[in-house]
Design a protein around this motif. Structure first.
Motif, mmCIF file in Angstrom:
data_model
loop_
_atom_site.group_PDB
_atom_site.id
_atom_site.type_symbol
_atom_site.label_atom_id
_atom_site.label_comp_id
_atom_site.label_asym_id
_atom_site.label_seq_id
_atom_site.Cartn_x
_atom_site.Cartn_y
_atom_site.Cartn_z
ATOM 1 N N LYS A 46 11.119 -35.439 17.718
ATOM 2 C CA LYS A 46 11.586 -34.401 16.905
ATOM 3 C C LYS A 46 11.421 -33.062 17.456
ATOM 4 O O LYS A 46 12.314 -32.024 17.385
ATOM 5 C CB LYS A 46 10.989 -34.588 15.459
ATOM 6 N N GLN A 47 10.300 -32.868 18.359
ATOM 7 C CA GLN A 47 10.094 -31.542 18.778
ATOM 8 C C GLN A 47 11.025 -31.435 19.934
ATOM 9 O O GLN A 47 11.450 -30.301 19.985
ATOM 10 C CB GLN A 47 8.490 -31.567 19.430
ATOM 11 N N VAL A 48 11.241 -32.315 20.823
ATOM 12 C CA VAL A 48 12.276 -32.234 21.949
ATOM 13 C C VAL A 48 13.516 -31.891 21.241
ATOM 14 O O VAL A 48 14.355 -30.920 21.881
ATOM 15 C CB VAL A 48 12.207 -33.549 22.588
ATOM 16 N N VAL A 49 13.903 -32.665 20.225
ATOM 17 C CA VAL A 49 15.371 -32.269 19.607
ATOM 18 C C VAL A 49 15.327 -30.884 19.213
ATOM 19 O O VAL A 49 16.339 -30.009 19.412
ATOM 20 C CB VAL A 49 15.667 -33.368 18.290
ATOM 21 N N ARG A 50 14.266 -30.528 18.427
ATOM 22 C CA ARG A 50 14.285 -29.049 17.822
ATOM 23 C C ARG A 50 14.496 -27.929 18.891
ATOM 24 O O ARG A 50 15.257 -26.974 19.138
ATOM 25 C CB ARG A 50 13.009 -28.579 16.907
ATOM 26 N N GLU A 51 13.709 -27.973 20.173
ATOM 27 C CA GLU A 51 13.699 -27.357 21.104
ATOM 28 C C GLU A 51 14.740 -27.185 21.945
ATOM 29 O O GLU A 51 15.539 -26.277 22.233
ATOM 30 C CB GLU A 51 12.488 -27.703 22.204
ATOM 31 N N THR A 52 15.516 -28.440 22.142
ATOM 32 C CA THR A 52 16.770 -28.507 22.739
ATOM 33 C C THR A 52 17.741 -27.885 21.805
ATOM 34 O O THR A 52 18.750 -27.161 22.508
ATOM 35 C CB THR A 52 17.140 -29.909 23.240
ATOM 36 N N LEU A 53 17.854 -28.119 20.727
ATOM 37 C CA LEU A 53 19.245 -27.589 19.778
ATOM 38 C C LEU A 53 18.804 -25.998 19.788
ATOM 39 O O LEU A 53 19.852 -25.204 19.756
ATOM 40 C CB LEU A 53 18.880 -28.239 18.458
ATOM 41 N N THR A 54 17.672 -25.638 19.569
ATOM 42 C CA THR A 54 17.224 -24.207 19.665
ATOM 43 C C THR A 54 17.866 -23.581 20.942
ATOM 44 O O THR A 54 18.343 -22.561 21.035
ATOM 45 C CB THR A 54 15.744 -23.769 19.522
ATOM 46 N N ASP A 55 17.411 -24.264 22.142
ATOM 47 C CA ASP A 55 17.718 -23.785 23.670
ATOM 48 C C ASP A 55 19.300 -23.580 23.485
ATOM 49 O O ASP A 55 19.796 -22.649 24.025
ATOM 50 C CB ASP A 55 17.134 -24.065 24.568
ATOM 51 N N LEU A 56 20.097 -24.552 22.971
ATOM 52 C CA LEU A 56 21.415 -24.799 23.327
ATOM 53 C C LEU A 56 21.879 -23.741 22.465
ATOM 54 O O LEU A 56 22.966 -22.830 22.940
ATOM 55 C CB LEU A 56 21.774 -25.989 22.896
ATOM 56 N N GLN A 57 21.561 -23.375 21.224
ATOM 57 C CA GLN A 57 22.083 -22.458 20.379
ATOM 58 C C GLN A 57 21.826 -20.904 21.074
ATOM 59 O O GLN A 57 22.831 -20.187 20.813
ATOM 60 C CB GLN A 57 21.531 -22.548 18.934
ATOM 61 N N VAL A 58 20.883 -20.737 21.546
ATOM 62 C CA VAL A 58 20.474 -19.504 22.095
ATOM 63 C C VAL A 58 21.192 -19.059 23.303
ATOM 64 O O VAL A 58 22.054 -18.218 23.438
ATOM 65 C CB VAL A 58 18.927 -19.257 22.710
ATOM 66 N N SER A 59 21.433 -20.244 24.220
ATOM 67 C CA SER A 59 22.371 -20.089 25.537
ATOM 68 C C SER A 59 23.953 -19.743 25.008
ATOM 69 O O SER A 59 24.668 -19.022 25.502
ATOM 70 C CB SER A 59 22.488 -21.437 26.222
ATOM 71 N N GLN A 60 24.382 -20.629 23.935
ATOM 72 C CA GLN A 60 25.297 -20.439 23.362
ATOM 73 C C GLN A 60 25.814 -19.009 22.918
ATOM 74 O O GLN A 60 26.900 -18.170 23.069
ATOM 75 C CB GLN A 60 26.254 -21.337 22.502
ATOM 76 N N GLN A 61 25.007 -18.343 22.241
ATOM 77 C CA GLN A 61 24.937 -16.921 21.616
ATOM 78 C C GLN A 61 25.240 -15.874 23.121
ATOM 79 O O GLN A 61 25.500 -14.890 22.420
ATOM 80 C CB GLN A 61 23.776 -16.797 20.535
ATOM 81 N N ALA A 62 24.140 -16.184 23.728
ATOM 82 C CA ALA A 62 24.059 -15.345 24.769
ATOM 83 C C ALA A 62 25.305 -15.441 25.799
ATOM 84 O O ALA A 62 25.615 -14.184 26.333
ATOM 85 C CB ALA A 62 22.887 -15.729 25.938
ATOM 86 N N ALA A 63 26.204 -16.364 25.640
ATOM 87 C CA ALA A 63 27.489 -16.538 26.347
ATOM 88 C C ALA A 63 28.486 -15.555 25.689
ATOM 89 O O ALA A 63 29.667 -15.342 26.205
ATOM 90 C CB ALA A 63 27.906 -17.744 26.645
ATOM 91 N N LEU A 64 28.373 -15.268 24.594
ATOM 92 C CA LEU A 64 29.327 -14.630 23.778
ATOM 93 C C LEU A 64 29.390 -13.134 24.218
ATOM 94 O O LEU A 64 28.530 -12.725 24.294
ATOM 95 C CB LEU A 64 29.105 -14.527 21.949
ATOM 96 N N PRO A 65 30.878 -12.702 24.335
ATOM 97 C CA PRO A 65 30.794 -11.353 24.743
ATOM 98 C C PRO A 65 30.435 -10.374 23.640
ATOM 99 O O PRO A 65 30.553 -10.662 22.449
ATOM 100 C CB PRO A 65 32.277 -11.211 25.129
ATOM 101 N N TYR A 66 29.932 -9.156 23.821
ATOM 102 C CA TYR A 66 29.700 -8.250 22.906
ATOM 103 C C TYR A 66 30.944 -7.799 22.278
ATOM 104 O O TYR A 66 31.945 -7.582 23.071
ATOM 105 C CB TYR A 66 29.130 -7.104 23.448
ATOM 106 N N PRO A 67 30.989 -7.529 21.118
ATOM 107 C CA PRO A 67 32.260 -6.945 20.696
ATOM 108 C C PRO A 67 32.593 -5.739 20.826
ATOM 109 O O PRO A 67 31.696 -4.714 21.137
ATOM 110 C CB PRO A 67 32.011 -6.724 18.780
ATOM 111 N N VAL A 68 33.799 -5.296 21.076
ATOM 112 C CA VAL A 68 34.313 -4.138 21.661
ATOM 113 C C VAL A 68 34.724 -3.324 20.574
ATOM 114 O O VAL A 68 35.544 -3.490 19.731
ATOM 115 C CB VAL A 68 35.650 -4.404 22.559
ATOM 116 N N GLU A 69 34.255 -2.026 20.616
ATOM 117 C CA GLU A 69 34.538 -1.118 19.474
ATOM 118 C C GLU A 69 35.791 -0.243 19.893
ATOM 119 O O GLU A 69 35.872 0.298 20.889
ATOM 120 C CB GLU A 69 33.215 -0.258 19.398
#
Length: 73
Positions: A46-69
């Motif tokens: 369960k710990q490996v699953v939680r850590e991997t899902l969290t890492d995956l979510q963080v990396s996906q969010q980091a790949a999103l471009p910043y909104p252009v104003e």
């Protein structure tokens, strides 16, 4: 590293299951049979699953471009 000795499941296999589409511990367990025998590895799995899902979510969010104003004139 082996997470489940009874079935021979490694942390890499758990991560691969998540990268291939598993989104929960229940899905990873169904895909890999981790913790299906004695169950002593369930907490670590369960710990490996939680850590991997969290890492995956963080990396996906980091790949999103910043909104252009846009300045409305």
């Amino acid at each position: 590293m082996y997470v489940c000795l009874c079935v021979g499941v490694t942390d890499g296999q758990i991560r691969d299951a998540i990268y291939e589409g598993c989104c929960s511990y229940k899905e990873v367990r169904a895909a890999t049979n981790v913790a299906s025998q004695c169950g002593k590895c369930a907490c670590l799995a369960k710990q490996v699953v939680r850590e991997t899902l969290t890492d995956l979510q963080v990396s996906q969010q980091a790949a999103l471009p910043y909104p252009v104003e846009f300045n409305a004139a």
